[in-house]
Design an enzyme around this catalytic site. Structure first.
Site, PDB file in Angstrom:
ATOM      1  N   CYS A   1       0.817  -1.221   0.000  1.00 43.07           N
ATOM      2  CA  CYS A   1       0.000   0.000   0.000  1.00 43.07           C
ATOM      3  C   CYS A   1       0.849   1.269   0.000  1.00 43.07           C
ATOM      4  CB  CYS A   1      -0.942  -0.001   1.191  1.00 43.07           C
ATOM      5  SG  CYS A   1      -1.978  -1.459   1.202  1.00 43.07           S
TER       6      CYS A   1
ATOM      7  N   HIS B   1      -3.305   7.197   3.213  1.00 40.23           N
ATOM      8  CA  HIS B   1      -3.812   5.952   2.617  1.00 40.23           C
ATOM      9  C   HIS B   1      -5.243   5.734   3.102  1.00 40.23           C
ATOM     10  CE1 HIS B   1      -4.264   1.932   1.298  1.00 40.23           C
ATOM     11  NE2 HIS B   1      -3.841   1.309   2.393  1.00 40.23           N
TER      12      HIS B   1
ATOM     13  N   ASN C   1     -10.363   0.532   0.223  1.00 42.02           N
ATOM     14  CA  ASN C   1      -8.898   0.525   0.252  1.00 42.02           C
ATOM     15  C   ASN C   1      -8.391  -0.047  -1.072  1.00 42.02           C
ATOM     16  OD1 ASN C   1      -6.209  -0.172   0.601  1.00 42.02           O
ATOM     17  ND2 ASN C   1      -6.496  -1.086   2.619  1.00 42.02           N
TER      18      ASN C   1
HETATM   19  N1  ACO Z   1     -19.193  -7.601   9.381  1.00 45.58           N
HETATM   20  C1  ACO Z   1     -19.634  -7.900  10.632  1.00 45.58           C
HETATM   21  N2  ACO Z   1     -18.817  -8.278  11.629  1.00 45.58           N
HETATM   22  C2  ACO Z   1     -17.502  -8.356  11.348  1.00 45.58           C
HETATM   23  C3  ACO Z   1     -16.969  -8.052  10.090  1.00 45.58           C
HETATM   24  C4  ACO Z   1     -17.876  -7.667   9.076  1.00 45.58           C
HETATM   25  N3  ACO Z   1     -17.486  -7.350   7.820  1.00 45.58           N
HETATM   26  N4  ACO Z   1     -15.636  -8.217  10.117  1.00 45.58           N
HETATM   27  C5  ACO Z   1     -15.326  -8.597  11.371  1.00 45.58           C
HETATM   28  N5  ACO Z   1     -16.455  -8.679  12.119  1.00 45.58           N
HETATM   29  C6  ACO Z   1     -16.574  -9.074  13.519  1.00 45.58           C
HETATM   30  C7  ACO Z   1     -15.436  -9.920  14.013  1.00 45.58           C
HETATM   31  O1  ACO Z   1     -15.662 -11.279  13.699  1.00 45.58           O
HETATM   32  C8  ACO Z   1     -15.477  -9.648  15.495  1.00 45.58           C
HETATM   33  O2  ACO Z   1     -16.505 -10.433  16.064  1.00 45.58           O
HETATM   34  P1  ACO Z   1     -16.263 -11.124  17.512  1.00 45.58           P
HETATM   35  O3  ACO Z   1     -16.049  -9.976  18.454  1.00 45.58           O
HETATM   36  O4  ACO Z   1     -17.515 -11.878  17.722  1.00 45.58           O
HETATM   37  O5  ACO Z   1     -15.030 -11.970  17.345  1.00 45.58           O
HETATM   38  C9  ACO Z   1     -15.941  -8.193  15.582  1.00 45.58           C
HETATM   39  O6  ACO Z   1     -16.531  -7.897  14.321  1.00 45.58           O
HETATM   40  C10 ACO Z   1     -14.813  -7.232  15.858  1.00 45.58           C
HETATM   41  O7  ACO Z   1     -13.748  -7.526  14.971  1.00 45.58           O
HETATM   42  P2  ACO Z   1     -12.414  -6.679  14.987  1.00 45.58           P
HETATM   43  O8  ACO Z   1     -11.473  -7.223  13.959  1.00 45.58           O
HETATM   44  O9  ACO Z   1     -11.896  -6.537  16.388  1.00 45.58           O
HETATM   45  O10 ACO Z   1     -13.003  -5.278  14.505  1.00 45.58           O
HETATM   46  P3  ACO Z   1     -12.271  -3.891  14.416  1.00 45.58           P
HETATM   47  O11 ACO Z   1     -13.105  -2.896  15.100  1.00 45.58           O
HETATM   48  O12 ACO Z   1     -10.811  -3.986  14.780  1.00 45.58           O
HETATM   49  O13 ACO Z   1     -12.343  -3.560  12.862  1.00 45.58           O
HETATM   50  C11 ACO Z   1     -10.986  -3.649  10.891  1.00 45.58           C
HETATM   51  C12 ACO Z   1     -11.761  -4.444  11.927  1.00 45.58           C
HETATM   52  C13 ACO Z   1     -11.951  -2.761  10.148  1.00 45.58           C
HETATM   53  C14 ACO Z   1     -10.340  -4.638   9.912  1.00 45.58           C
HETATM   54  C15 ACO Z   1      -9.910  -2.790  11.580  1.00 45.58           C
HETATM   55  O14 ACO Z   1      -9.186  -3.557  12.482  1.00 45.58           O
HETATM   56  C16 ACO Z   1      -8.949  -2.164  10.594  1.00 45.58           C
HETATM   57  O15 ACO Z   1      -9.304  -1.286   9.837  1.00 45.58           O
HETATM   58  N6  ACO Z   1      -7.688  -2.576  10.635  1.00 45.58           N
HETATM   59  C17 ACO Z   1      -6.677  -2.021   9.751  1.00 45.58           C
HETATM   60  C18 ACO Z   1      -6.797  -2.603   8.413  1.00 45.58           C
HETATM   61  C19 ACO Z   1      -5.953  -1.787   7.462  1.00 45.58           C
HETATM   62  O16 ACO Z   1      -5.724  -0.621   7.647  1.00 45.58           O
HETATM   63  N7  ACO Z   1      -5.502  -2.377   6.432  1.00 45.58           N
HETATM   64  C20 ACO Z   1      -4.794  -1.559   5.474  1.00 45.58           C
HETATM   65  C21 ACO Z   1      -3.357  -1.701   5.530  1.00 45.58           C
HETATM   66  S1  ACO Z   1      -2.840  -3.033   4.685  1.00 45.58           S
HETATM   67  C22 ACO Z   1      -3.412  -2.955   3.173  1.00 45.58           C
HETATM   68  O17 ACO Z   1      -3.907  -1.946   2.749  1.00 45.58           O
HETATM   69  C23 ACO Z   1      -3.322  -4.186   2.334  1.00 45.58           C
END
Ligand code: ACO
Length: 318
Positions: free
Chosen positions: A108, A242, A272
């Protein structure tokens, strides 16, 4: 180095969160509140080459140039249409350029890595004008049954034409080899001599770990690159981050104590798009008339590797 023109291209199909909720255990409400994303564009029958060529031609037109004016082509992509030849090589032929062309994979942060390489080529006298094109087909890399990753990404291409004029003030790149939290494994091949194979795996991401990494490193990079440029954060007019997740951008903004209007966003409608994210955003804010000559831009991106990149530049385009 200065930016002479920008361009971008997106697939025709827009996929909303409600479209995803038809086949995934997710909801518009969850995706919006956790990421800020409402919709994204996804490849159907387009090739990455077609998107890259549209973005490249738009950037050339925006710069008032043609492909004959380009003497180096740098493509950033995590996964091109073909493993070989490179996207850069086929793109060079597609747009009618006659210059060296190659791909880089900085995940990225690829746009920031490509700009830094372009700057080095220009300073070394190896090129007078470089075309940077970032094209990504993340929809081909994710597992569409994994709700924790597939809802986050979109496809697209962004491009910039640069020359050796004054504009770039400072760059900062980092890489730390750690595949633990973000990786994808290709087909293992079928060599009869291989004694161990990594199993093929779609894009895997530990979201919370990457979230923490993204916020802390983006803030650190932006502070460091602004200091290196001799520009106080208050004097930055636009922070182009980003577009991975609105919550990451908001958290970085709060830590930097900067106002919301300095952080343009398109993550709501693009998702993204990996290394294409920053150049697509740059093209969109430029074409919307939000950039004035003399404005200071700070860009920051982070991704698999783990890589990060940031730069500060003065916008010179009328
Ligand atoms: N819909 C509904 N529920 C979901 C989904 C979804 N799409 N995805 C995950 N959940 C659930 C999980 O299973 C979890 O359930 P549980 O508590 O019963 O286990 C709950 O939601 C919370 O999951 P988390 O992963 O803790 O959620 P979080 O608030 O951290 O959000 C996210 C997840 C959006 C992926 C966040 O962590 C994030 O943005 N991380 C950074 C990702 C990133 O920036 N990537 C870019 C850099 S790398 C690249 O670009 C290739």
């Amino acid at each position: 180095m200065r930016i002479l023109g920008t361009g971008s291209a997106l697939p025709a199909l827009t996929v909303t969160n409600d479209d995803l909720a038809k086949f995934l255990d997710t909801s518009d409400e969850w995706i919006r509140t956790h990421t800020g994303i409402e919709s994204r564009q996804v490849i159907t029958d387009e090739t990455l080459l077609q998107l890259a060529a549209r973005a490249a031609n738009a950037a050339l037109e925006n710069a008032g140039l043609t492909s004959a004016d380009i003497d180096y082509l740098l493509c950033s992509t995590v996964q091109a249409d073909t493993v070989t030849p490179s996207l850069g090589c086929v793109l060079q032929a597609e747009i009618g350029a006659a210059c060296p062309a190659l791909d880089i994979n900085g995940a990225c942060a690829g746009f920031l890595y490509a700009l830094d390489l372009a700057d080095a080529l220009l300073k070394a006298g190896k090129a007078a004008r470089v075309l940077v094109v970032c094209a990504e087909g993340m929809s081909r890399m994710v597992d569409w049954s994994d709700r924790s990753t597939c809802v986050l990404f979109g496809d697209g291409a962004g491009a910039a034409v640069v020359d050796g004029g004054e504009g770039l003030l400072a760059t900062r790149l980092t890489s730390a080899g750690d595949a633990t939290f973000l990786n994808m494994h290709p087909s293992p091949g079928n060599s009869p001599f291989a004694t161990s194979h990594l199993p093929m795996r779609a894009l895997y991401m530990d979201g919370p770990e990457i979230y923490r990494f993204a916020v802390s490193h983006s803030v650190k990079d932006l502070r460091a690159v602004c200091e290196a440029a001799g520009v106080a954060l208050e004097y930055v007019d636009h922070f182009l981050l980003h577009q991975a997740n609105k919550r990451i951008i908001d958290a970085a903004r709060v830590r930097l104590k900067q106002p919301e209007e300095k952080f343009p966003l398109n993550v709501q409608v693009r998702g993204n798009t990996s290394s294409a994210s920053v150049p697509i955003l740059l093209d969109e804010v430029s074409r919307a008339g939000r950039l004035r000559p003399g404005d200071i831009l700070a860009m920051s991106a982070f991704g698999a590797g783990l890589t990060t990149g940031a730069c500060v530049l003065r916008w010179t385009k009328e």
